[in-house]
Design a protein around this motif. Structure first.
Motif, PDB file in Angstrom:
ATOM      1  N   THR A  54      41.647  39.364  44.038  1.00 52.58           N
ATOM      2  CA  THR A  54      40.456  39.919  43.651  1.00 52.58           C
ATOM      3  C   THR A  54      39.978  40.965  44.941  1.00 52.58           C
ATOM      4  OG1 THR A  54      39.520  37.957  44.847  1.00 52.58           O
ATOM      5  CG2 THR A  54      39.136  37.911  42.533  1.00 52.58           C
ATOM      6  N   SER A  55      39.316  41.819  44.120  1.00 53.54           N
ATOM      7  CA  SER A  55      38.773  42.889  45.053  1.00 53.54           C
ATOM      8  C   SER A  55      37.644  42.548  46.140  1.00 53.54           C
ATOM      9  CB  SER A  55      37.977  44.047  44.363  1.00 53.54           C
ATOM     10  OG  SER A  55      36.950  43.562  43.636  1.00 53.54           O
ATOM     11  N   TRP A  56      37.252  43.291  47.045  1.00 54.19           N
ATOM     12  CA  TRP A  56      36.287  42.891  47.965  1.00 54.19           C
ATOM     13  C   TRP A  56      35.048  42.867  47.256  1.00 54.19           C
ATOM     14  CZ3 TRP A  56      36.251  41.674  52.727  1.00 54.19           C
ATOM     15  CH2 TRP A  56      37.333  41.866  53.668  1.00 54.19           C
ATOM     16  N   LEU A  57      34.531  43.518  45.923  1.00 56.69           N
ATOM     17  CA  LEU A  57      33.461  43.363  45.503  1.00 56.69           C
ATOM     18  C   LEU A  57      33.326  41.906  44.776  1.00 56.69           C
ATOM     19  CD1 LEU A  57      30.722  44.105  44.420  1.00 56.69           C
ATOM     20  CD2 LEU A  57      32.078  45.573  42.412  1.00 56.69           C
ATOM     21  N   GLU A  58      34.504  41.461  44.085  1.00 58.20           N
ATOM     22  CA  GLU A  58      34.648  40.199  43.398  1.00 58.20           C
ATOM     23  C   GLU A  58      34.536  39.267  44.707  1.00 58.20           C
ATOM     24  OE1 GLU A  58      37.540  40.531  39.594  1.00 58.20           O
ATOM     25  OE2 GLU A  58      38.395  41.263  41.632  1.00 58.20           O
ATOM     26  N   ASN A  59      35.098  39.251  45.994  1.00 55.32           N
ATOM     27  CA  ASN A  59      35.321  38.111  46.607  1.00 55.32           C
ATOM     28  C   ASN A  59      33.476  37.952  47.123  1.00 55.32           C
ATOM     29  OD1 ASN A  59      37.895  38.114  46.996  1.00 55.32           O
ATOM     30  ND2 ASN A  59      38.203  39.498  48.637  1.00 55.32           N
ATOM     31  N   LEU A  60      32.637  39.245  47.204  1.00 55.68           N
ATOM     32  CA  LEU A  60      31.105  38.924  47.718  1.00 55.68           C
ATOM     33  C   LEU A  60      30.617  38.129  46.479  1.00 55.68           C
ATOM     34  CD1 LEU A  60      29.203  39.787  49.496  1.00 55.68           C
ATOM     35  CD2 LEU A  60      28.706  42.160  48.303  1.00 55.68           C
ATOM     36  N   LYS A  61      31.058  38.735  45.182  1.00 56.14           N
ATOM     37  CA  LYS A  61      30.430  37.683  44.237  1.00 56.14           C
ATOM     38  C   LYS A  61      30.863  36.288  44.313  1.00 56.14           C
ATOM     39  CE  LYS A  61      30.154  41.660  40.779  1.00 56.14           C
ATOM     40  NZ  LYS A  61      30.675  42.094  39.618  1.00 56.14           N
ATOM     41  N   ILE A  62      31.957  36.140  44.627  1.00 53.18           N
ATOM     42  CA  ILE A  62      32.222  34.605  44.768  1.00 53.18           C
ATOM     43  C   ILE A  62      31.664  33.888  45.840  1.00 53.18           C
ATOM     44  CG2 ILE A  62      34.153  33.184  45.540  1.00 53.18           C
ATOM     45  CD1 ILE A  62      34.856  33.700  42.737  1.00 53.18           C
ATOM     46  N   MET A  63      31.539  34.491  47.031  1.00 51.24           N
ATOM     47  CA  MET A  63      30.835  33.951  48.166  1.00 51.24           C
ATOM     48  C   MET A  63      29.318  33.750  47.882  1.00 51.24           C
ATOM     49  SD  MET A  63      33.417  33.306  49.854  1.00 51.24           S
ATOM     50  CE  MET A  63      32.511  32.585  51.229  1.00 51.24           C
TER      51      MET A  63
END
Length: 401
Positions: free
Chosen positions: A369-378
């Motif tokens: 995942t990208s940084w943006l997707e990681n942020l959505k996960i968190m």
């Protein structure tokens, strides 16, 4: 006193030496066999035991076809996650959840290697020591029977022996017992994996039941625990009996097979190599995902990466695993929560699957995942447990209750 003369030491010379013939060692051998540019490289595979038990299954998700599609025992199109106040069925496309039985995998790779007898040699024995060669251009292995092996590169898949440091790192086990059961009535959906059913008492730990249905009347049902200590076998059996009695409404079933085990889950550093010419594979290289225990697909990506570099340059890549540091941090945080308050992991996984497409979760667990997707996960999970664990990690201390 009669002194017998020393036996001469036999030295065998190869391009590559693979130590261990389990999933990771055989996967590397298979990928080498499939790479035409390495057809001239001589490979020795040293295994402690030529006989392998068909005593486990490997599970993973993937999109499209895979190298081992021919021996996949089953594929599933969707999964379900259950908790006391939550249930969700998720379609997996373009992914499919897959299972490979150990015996089928071994036979498949054995056939591939046997078809290239000039390239692959297999030897039953125990490697006692590994060291860089004196000339700095390879490595040398010593076997228990006195033989020596010289190779340009050695790939070591033996399980690591960690010098544990619980003041700095977290050490848990994913331990489980599974029964493959049959019924005389239709009860299972063979298209749907029960990924996690958290509707079992947590007892301060992370506990769930995982089920793989093969037909409407046959399924593998596993009771799984993430904790520091394994249980007595009778404890797993009791939980399975209670669960199946409720799930099947008290109707009868037959246990036709059993599997169990324990997978280490730790953020203890596991480097990808010992030295320039001695590289690690499998769990020894940190390929068991620390926060979930999934290993098989990570092994395939790692061994394919090694082979691609060997074919292109003649050398392994400088970064053999391609791991990204932020995912190691995510694993550490979840391990810390499991160690300190394992029961809250039920809510974390429920929130993840309730608030994210399953495809994003799979990419996250695959560390793609990208940084943006990681942020959505968190942002999709309650931050409290993670904030406390971040504090513990920054202080360099594993979390405690």
């Amino acid at each position: 006193m009669l002194v017998l003369p020393a036996m001469p030491t036999e030295t065998l010379e190869y391009d590559y030496l693979i130590v261990g013939g389990g999933a990771s060692g055989l996967s590397l051998a298979y990928h080498i066999a499939q790479e035409p540019r390495l057809a001239g490289q001589r490979v020795l595979l040293v295994e402690p035991d030529a006989a392998k038990a068909d005593d486990r299954t490997w599970r993973y998700w993937a999109a499209g076809e895979t190298p081992f599609a021919a021996v996949e025992g089953h594929r599933w199109e969707q999964l379900v996650v259950r908790a006391p106040d939550f249930e969700k069925v998720l379609r997996l496309a373009p992914y499919r959840y897959r299972m490979v039985r150990a015996g089928d995998f071994y036979a498949f790779v054995d056939a591939a290697l046997a078809s290239r007898p000039q390239q692959f040699t297999r030897l039953t024995g125990h490697v006692t020591t590994l060291a860089e060669a004196a000339d700095g251009h390879g490595a040398v292995a010593a076997l228990a029977d006195g033989r020596q092996i010289a190779a340009r590169y050695v790939f070591d898949s033996r399980l690591p022996k960690l010098a544990r440091d619980p003041t700095r790192y977290r050490y848990l086990e994913q331990h489980f017992l599974g029964w493959e059961i049959e019924t005389d009535y239709d009860v299972f959906d063979p298209d749907t994996v029960q990924f996690m059913d958290f509707r079992v008492p947590q007892h301060g730990q992370t506990r769930f039941v995982y089920s793989l249905p093969f037909t409407p009347r046959r399924a593998l049902v596993e009771f799984t625990v993430f904790s520091a200590q394994v249980l007595e076998k009778a404890a797993y059996e009791a939980e399975l009996r209670i669960y199946l009695a409720e799930y099947l409404g008290g109707r009868p079933y037959r246990v036709v097979a059993e599997e169990g085990g324990s997978i280490p889950m730790t953020d203890h550093p596991l480097p990808d190599r010992l030295s320039a010419h001695i590289l690690h594979l499998g769990t020894r290289a940190g390929r068991s995902k620390p926060s979930t225990g999934y290993t098989f697909a990570r092994v395939q990506r790692h061994t394919a990466r090694l082979v691609a570099a060997l074919a292109a340059t003649g050398h392994p890549p400088a970064d053999a695993t391609g791991d990204r540091w932020q995912f190691g941090l995510f694993d550490t945080l979840l391990l810390d929560i499991m160690q300190r308050r394992g029961e809250v992991v039920r809510d974390i996984f429920s929130q993840l699957f309730e608030r994210n497409p399953v495809q994003r979760i799979f990419r996250f667990l695959d560390e793609e995942t990208s940084w943006l997707e990681n942020l959505k996960i968190m942002n999709s999970v309650t931050p409290g447990p993670f904030m406390r664990s971040i504090g513990q990690v920054l202080r360099g201390k594993p979390g405690r209750r």
